[in-house]
Design an enzyme around this catalytic site. Structure first.
Site, PDB file in Angstrom:
ATOM      1  N   CYS A   1     -13.186   0.728  49.075  1.00 17.18           N
ATOM      2  CA  CYS A   1     -12.690  -0.540  48.527  1.00 17.18           C
ATOM      3  C   CYS A   1     -13.311  -1.747  49.244  1.00 17.18           C
ATOM      4  CB  CYS A   1     -11.166  -0.566  48.553  1.00 17.18           C
ATOM      5  SG  CYS A   1     -10.486  -1.765  47.367  1.00 17.18           S
TER       6      CYS A   1
ATOM      7  N   LYS B   1      -6.302  -9.768  39.081  1.00 18.83           N
ATOM      8  CA  LYS B   1      -6.381  -8.603  39.951  1.00 18.83           C
ATOM      9  C   LYS B   1      -6.604  -7.325  39.139  1.00 18.83           C
ATOM     10  CE  LYS B   1      -3.891  -6.135  43.611  1.00 18.83           C
ATOM     11  NZ  LYS B   1      -2.653  -6.057  44.424  1.00 18.83           N
TER      12      LYS B   1
ATOM     13  N   SER C   1      -7.023  -1.484  43.263  1.00 19.29           N
ATOM     14  CA  SER C   1      -6.107  -2.557  43.638  1.00 19.29           C
ATOM     15  C   SER C   1      -6.928  -3.598  44.392  1.00 19.29           C
ATOM     16  CB  SER C   1      -4.975  -2.010  44.521  1.00 19.29           C
ATOM     17  OG  SER C   1      -4.101  -3.045  44.918  1.00 19.29           O
TER      18      SER C   1
ATOM     19  N   HIS D   1      -9.470   3.544  45.285  1.00 21.93           N
ATOM     20  CA  HIS D   1      -8.650   4.185  46.314  1.00 21.93           C
ATOM     21  C   HIS D   1      -8.273   5.603  45.892  1.00 21.93           C
ATOM     22  CE1 HIS D   1      -7.932   0.904  49.161  1.00 21.93           C
ATOM     23  NE2 HIS D   1      -7.830   0.094  48.134  1.00 21.93           N
TER      24      HIS D   1
ATOM     25  N   GLU E   1      -7.704   8.011  47.640  1.00 19.00           N
ATOM     26  CA  GLU E   1      -6.785   8.588  48.620  1.00 19.00           C
ATOM     27  C   GLU E   1      -5.335   8.172  48.399  1.00 19.00           C
ATOM     28  OE1 GLU E   1      -7.443   4.525  50.132  1.00 19.00           O
ATOM     29  OE2 GLU E   1      -8.715   6.028  49.173  1.00 19.00           O
TER      30      GLU E   1
ATOM     31  N   ARG F   1       6.343  -5.061  46.067  1.00 15.96           N
ATOM     32  CA  ARG F   1       6.146  -6.049  47.140  1.00 15.96           C
ATOM     33  C   ARG F   1       5.748  -7.400  46.571  1.00 15.96           C
ATOM     34  NH1 ARG F   1       0.725  -4.971  49.822  1.00 15.96           N
ATOM     35  NH2 ARG F   1       0.139  -5.991  47.855  1.00 15.96           N
TER      36      ARG F   1
END
Length: 310
Positions: A142, A163, A192, A235, A237, A249
């Site tokens: 990333c 985003k 992300s 990502h 992972e 969040r």
């Protein structure tokens, strides 16, 4: 694959509950086999979450791996205790005389800053330069991938109008490359991020090969000619709830955040997120360790490490 960790690493218990073979230092000291030495430069704020995710991803081949976690000395972590960092992490100064079979540089939540404005940028540059001679293959994730492309090739990042957030479909572009061996024609991976690297900028560098891309999320996976530098824009992972936790969040902060794409069943964020990327994420890490680290590291490189006793 046995993952060697310190005896009291907090995420060790979680890995063991998932039936992942974790070997502590005491048992590993009695093993007379060659293990891979992997350095993980963890730039993520929630370091223990990232430890768990990456160790889980590294656990799917028969090769034994000894992991060294690395943190920056020029940035003070605010979401991870100092006692955890002191106990389980090294700094670049601690490891700079060592040789590693492989290295992973994670993402970081600093995309909207210019690289030179990041307080640990000079240190990351030193690590990336050092990796050319002291880590046989480096996997960049990333923001780590964007930073690596900028440092090594001068390729800029571009700010996205919105985003890129969710789970996106990708297509394999070059099946002859071992890194994507075992991939389906179409596979999914989480993204992300607020920035991207354009395909047209990558194509200006013939020494780079694009291995997978998405109509909606752009280039996902690319590498240099010999696999010494590998770049992953997403990502793979991430665990099932990582995007969910980021979404909750940001909502609590009052940010203008859209629901993650292709993530919740029926786009209902009260339902359990769909885990659609785990198998390909595991294959990616396994292929990297097997084809670009374990089978490629020459005796002379290993001998350099053994000569200095590391």
């Amino acid at each position: 694959m046995p993952i060697k960790t310190q005896n009291d690493l907090p995420v060790k218990e979680i890995l063991e509950r998932e039936n992942i073979f974790v070997m502590d230092e005491n048992r590993a000291s009695h093993q007379n086999i060659r293990q891979l030495e992997i350095a993980i430069v963890n730039l993520m704020p929630l370091k223990e979450d990232t430890e768990l995710q990456i160790l889980r991803s590294l656990s799917n081949t028969p090769i034994q791996v000894n992991v060294t976690f690395v943190t920056t000395s020029t940035h003070e972590a605010t979401h991870t205790s100092l006692s955890h960092l002191n106990k389980f992490y090294e700094t670049f100064d601690d490891i700079k005389d060592r040789y590693f079979d492989g290295m992973i540089i994670t993402g970081a939540p600093v995309e909207l800053m210019e690289y030179e404005e990041v307080d640990y940028w000079d240190e990351i540059c030193s690590i990336m330069e050092w990796s050319k001679t002291h880590a046989f293959s480096t996997l960049h994730l990333c923001w780590g991938a964007q930073a690596g492309l900028y440092y090594h090739y001068g390729i800029p990042k571009r700010v996205l109008p919105k985003k890129k957030f969710g789970v996106y479909a990708h297509r394999v572009k070059n099946r002859k490359i071992p890194l994507v061996r075992g991939f389906d024609d179409v596979f999914y991976a989480p993204h992300s991020r607020h920035t991207e690297v354009l395909k047209e900028d990558i194509l200006k560098h013939p020494e780079l090969t694009i291995l997978a891309e998405s109509d909606d999320a752009g280039v996902f996976l690319l590498m240099d000619q010999d696999g010494k530098k590998i770049f992953v824009m997403g990502h793979p992972e991430y665990d099932r709830y990582t995007l969910h936790n980021e979404y909750e969040r940001d909502k609590k902060k009052g940010l203008d955040i859209d629901m993650p794409v292709n993530y919740y069943p029926d786009n209902d964020d009260t339902q359990k997120p769909l885990l659609q990327w785990r198998s390909h994420g595991n294959i990616l890490y396994s292929n990297w360790l097997n084809y670009y680290v374990y089978q490629e590291v020459p005796y002379e490189f290993i001998n350099n490490r053994e000569i200095i006793g590391k």
